[in-house]
Design a protein around this motif. Structure first.
Motif, mmCIF file in Angstrom:
data_model
loop_
_atom_site.group_PDB
_atom_site.id
_atom_site.type_symbol
_atom_site.label_atom_id
_atom_site.label_comp_id
_atom_site.label_asym_id
_atom_site.label_seq_id
_atom_site.Cartn_x
_atom_site.Cartn_y
_atom_site.Cartn_z
ATOM 1 N N PHE A 237 -6.213 0.184 -4.404
ATOM 2 C CA PHE A 237 -5.400 -0.533 -5.402
ATOM 3 C C PHE A 237 -5.673 -2.036 -5.407
ATOM 4 N N SER A 238 -6.501 -2.518 -4.514
ATOM 5 C CA SER A 238 -6.734 -3.959 -4.330
ATOM 6 C C SER A 238 -5.408 -4.706 -4.170
ATOM 7 N N ALA A 239 -4.481 -4.110 -3.424
ATOM 8 C CA ALA A 239 -3.182 -4.754 -3.225
ATOM 9 C C ALA A 239 -2.923 -4.889 -1.732
ATOM 10 N N SER A 240 -2.391 -6.038 -1.370
ATOM 11 C CA SER A 240 -2.048 -6.236 0.036
ATOM 12 C C SER A 240 -0.599 -5.820 0.258
ATOM 13 N N VAL A 241 -0.404 -4.838 1.074
ATOM 14 C CA VAL A 241 0.953 -4.353 1.348
ATOM 15 C C VAL A 241 1.127 -4.189 2.847
ATOM 16 N N GLN A 242 2.370 -4.003 3.231
ATOM 17 C CA GLN A 242 2.639 -3.626 4.612
ATOM 18 C C GLN A 242 3.169 -2.205 4.606
ATOM 19 N N VAL A 243 2.703 -1.397 5.521
ATOM 20 C CA VAL A 243 3.214 -0.031 5.612
ATOM 21 C C VAL A 243 4.152 0.055 6.796
ATOM 22 N N ILE A 256 6.111 -4.497 -0.288
ATOM 23 C CA ILE A 256 5.285 -5.566 -0.821
ATOM 24 C C ILE A 256 5.959 -6.909 -0.582
ATOM 25 N N THR A 257 5.138 -7.910 -0.415
ATOM 26 C CA THR A 257 5.651 -9.271 -0.298
ATOM 27 C C THR A 257 5.027 -10.093 -1.417
#
Lengths: 261, 352
Positions: A237-243, A256-257
């Motif tokens: 997704f080309s998205a920076s997330v935290q799991v 998400i931040t």
């Protein structure tokens, strides 16, 4: 109960390739979500599985028989589809819409029989829309309509239920309600469920197996905690997330931040 | 509808009532004219003619001639045309999922009329049974027009109301211009200018039973076949994809439905020329009362359409007697305002 297998399935819309060389086996009673960004081929894969589209290359087998060889009617007697939403041009009541689910079993001049009405009644009770039966379909809320469509799909007595972003236009309470119902059908009736899903967290909560698609190929396939990682989401997704871990369930939860606050 | 639970009895009852209404309309229409004949005598004469009974003649011999040579062919033709147009309307509306689709509005009638005019221009040697190639040419004209409009109006797998109306209007305008040109240029057609005029305005023209003998099987057969397809039309209300999910062979059925609609329109046009709005007003009214299930809607609209046009034609030939108004003018006077009303309402509901 159904076993589904795809071997070397590719699909192009005229000249635009959408799916490339998909190999996949889905066992009876599984509950599988298809994930991926817009244009990754989720919806196309659902349409291929429903037999409405035919693979450009490769074969899809449903319990051993190739989808190419089955008539539309024969497919519809085993596979039901719940799309995002239906627009109804005429004033059918909800019950009449549910009754449409018996279409694959009707012959040209025959009307529905007792058996068909029983199936309608059972399905409407199970989904909890009995009281809405006499209301006009078009006058119902989005969530009520979607439940009606789920009841219609159930009346087809499907072995395989395909969902194409079934909760896309719904409020959060209806999203949960629809997915709870679907999960119930999977657990209690053993219906195999394959759903294209937009919301990763909902998919992680409700589905046992996630298939992540990227540009028409399978990128990851497995239980939610294996598939939904910071690395795969970044990649697909080309998205920076935290799991994180869901507070009360054994499921990954994506947080998400915002870049700007 | 609740009554759908015992739908078989309800269906039979409703259709029997509508059949009764149609017969009463036929009797009334056959009774009135330059010479009035009592409805009772009409029943007796007809039963005698068919050979069931031998009522003694309480009527004049001329009455019998008028009834069987002039009056009955005319009213039966009216019933056939009305039934065909209403059934075609139901078919087009169901398949296009568009309550505004009417054979006249979407250009099918103009296509049929174009085909019919073309056939009428041909030398008489092509004629057979006094009717010639007219119905066949009308069918192909109607089919070509509807396929053209359908393909023009289609946007991304859907047929939006606005593009359908525009395409229908443009194709109709083109075909009617071409027809008018042909009429101007053709010596043969100039000779029958009056009947051509009633053809364009929509007037029922039958000279004897032979035309009905050709057209009636087309229309009745077409409606029966359409009834076989009715449950698929129900599935079509979910859209083409939704219908496919329910096991419908969409491409095949679409062609069948368009073909049947064209057959019915072509057959109707052969008898009456361009009668508009029957296929719009009648199905809509029937749907309001009986609900949208095509298995009841289709035969009910056909019977009601027959009754409607029989009465409209009675008015057309009696209100200004001895002058006859083309019935198409009457149906347009009723239908066009109704169409505008529907258009306004539909715009509010679906926003095109």
């Amino acid at each position: 109960m159904i076993k589904l297998s795809l071997s070397h399935v590719s699909f192009s819309y005229i000249d635009v390739p959408v799916l490339h060389d998909i190999d996949l086996a889905i066992e009876r009673g599984e509950m599988v979500a298809l994930l991926g960004p817009n244009g990754s081929g989720k919806t196309t894969l659902i349409k291929l599985l429903s037999g409405v589209l035919r693979p450009t290359e490769g074969e899809i087998h449903l319990d051993g028989s190739s989808l190419r060889q089955l008539k539309r009617r024969e497919v519809a007697q085993r596979v039901a589809v719940v799309p995002q939403q239906f627009h109804m041009p005429f004033a059918f009541t909800l019950r009449e819409v549910v009754l449409l689910g018996r279409t694959p079993f009707l012959k040209a001049f025959s009307n529905e029989e007792e058996r068909d009405y029983k199936a309608v009644q059972r399905s409407m009770e199970l989904i909890g829309v009995t009281e809405l039966g006499q209301r006009f379909f078009n006058e119902l809320s989005g969530g009520e309509r979607q439940k009606g469509i789920l009841a219609m799909a159930l009346v087809q007595e499907p072995k395989l239920l395909l969902l194409d972003e079934p909760t896309a236009h719904l409020d959060i309470n209806h999203q949960v309600e629809i997915l709870d119902l679907v999960k119930g059908l999977n657990r209690e009736q053993g219906i195999t469920v394959i759903g294209a899903m937009h919301d990763l967290n909902l998919a992680a909560l409700y589905f046992d197996r996630l298939i992540l698609l990227k540009e028409g190929r399978i990128f990851a396939d497995g239980p939610p905690s294996d598939v939904l990682t910071e690395v795969t989401i970044k990649e697909v997704f080309s998205a920076s997330v935290q799991v994180m871990q869901h507070p009360s369930m054994k499921a990954p939860h994506i947080v998400i931040t915002p870049k700007r606050t | 509808m609740l009554a759908r639970l015992k739908s078989n009895q309800r269906t039979v009852l409703i259709l029997a009532c509508l059949m009764g209404i149609l017969i009463v309309c036929l009797l009334i229409a056959a009774a009135f004219g330059a010479v009035s004949i009592s409805p009772l005598d009409i029943v007796k004469m007809t039963l005698n003619k068919v050979g069931f009974t031998h009522f003694p003649a309480t009527w004049q011999a001329t009455d019998e001639t008028i009834l069987f040579q002039i009056r009955l062919p005319r009213v039966v033709a009216g019933a056939l045309v009305g039934a065909a147009l209403a059934a075609a309307g139901v078919l087009f509306q169901g398949m296009l999922r568009n309550p505004l689709a009417d054979p006249y509005i979407i250009g099918t009638s103009a296509g049929g009329a174009f085909g019919a005019t073309l056939a009428m221009m041909l030398p008489l040697s092509f004629a057979f049974l006094g009717f010639g190639l007219v119905p066949i040419a009308a069918f192909f004209g109607a089919l070509a027009a509807v396929l053209l409009v359908y393909n023009l109006a289609r946007v991304g797998g859907k047929t939006p109301i606005i593009s359908m109306l525009l395409a229908g209007f443009a194709v109709s305008a083109m075909l009617i211009a071409a027809m008018s040109f042909m009429i101007t240029m053709s010596d043969r057609l100039q000779l029958i200018l009056h009947s051509i005029w009633s053809f364009l305005m929509g007037g029922i023209r039958v000279s004897d039973w032979s035309q009905i003998a050709i057209i009636a099987p087309m229309i009745i057969g077409g409606i029966v076949v359409a009834r076989f397809l009715a449950f698929r039309l129900n599935a079509f209300s979910l859209g083409e994809e939704g219908a496919a999910y329910l096991g419908i062979n969409v491409e095949r059925d679409k062609l069948t439905i368009l073909g049947l609609g064209s057959l019915l329109t072509g057959a109707a046009v052969s008898l009456s020329g361009l009668v508009g709005f029957v296929g719009l007003v009648v199905p809509h009214a029937v749907r309001l009362v009986l609900g949208p299930d095509h298995r009841l809607l289709l035969p009910a609209a056909a019977l009601s359409g027959g009754a409607f046009l029989v009465i409209a034609d009675l008015l057309a030939r009696t209100v200004l007697a001895p002058t006859e108004i083309p019935v198409g003018i009457l149906t347009a006077l009723i239908g066009a305002p109704f169409f505008i009303y529907l258009l306004r309402r539909t715009r509010r509901e679906y926003a095109f």
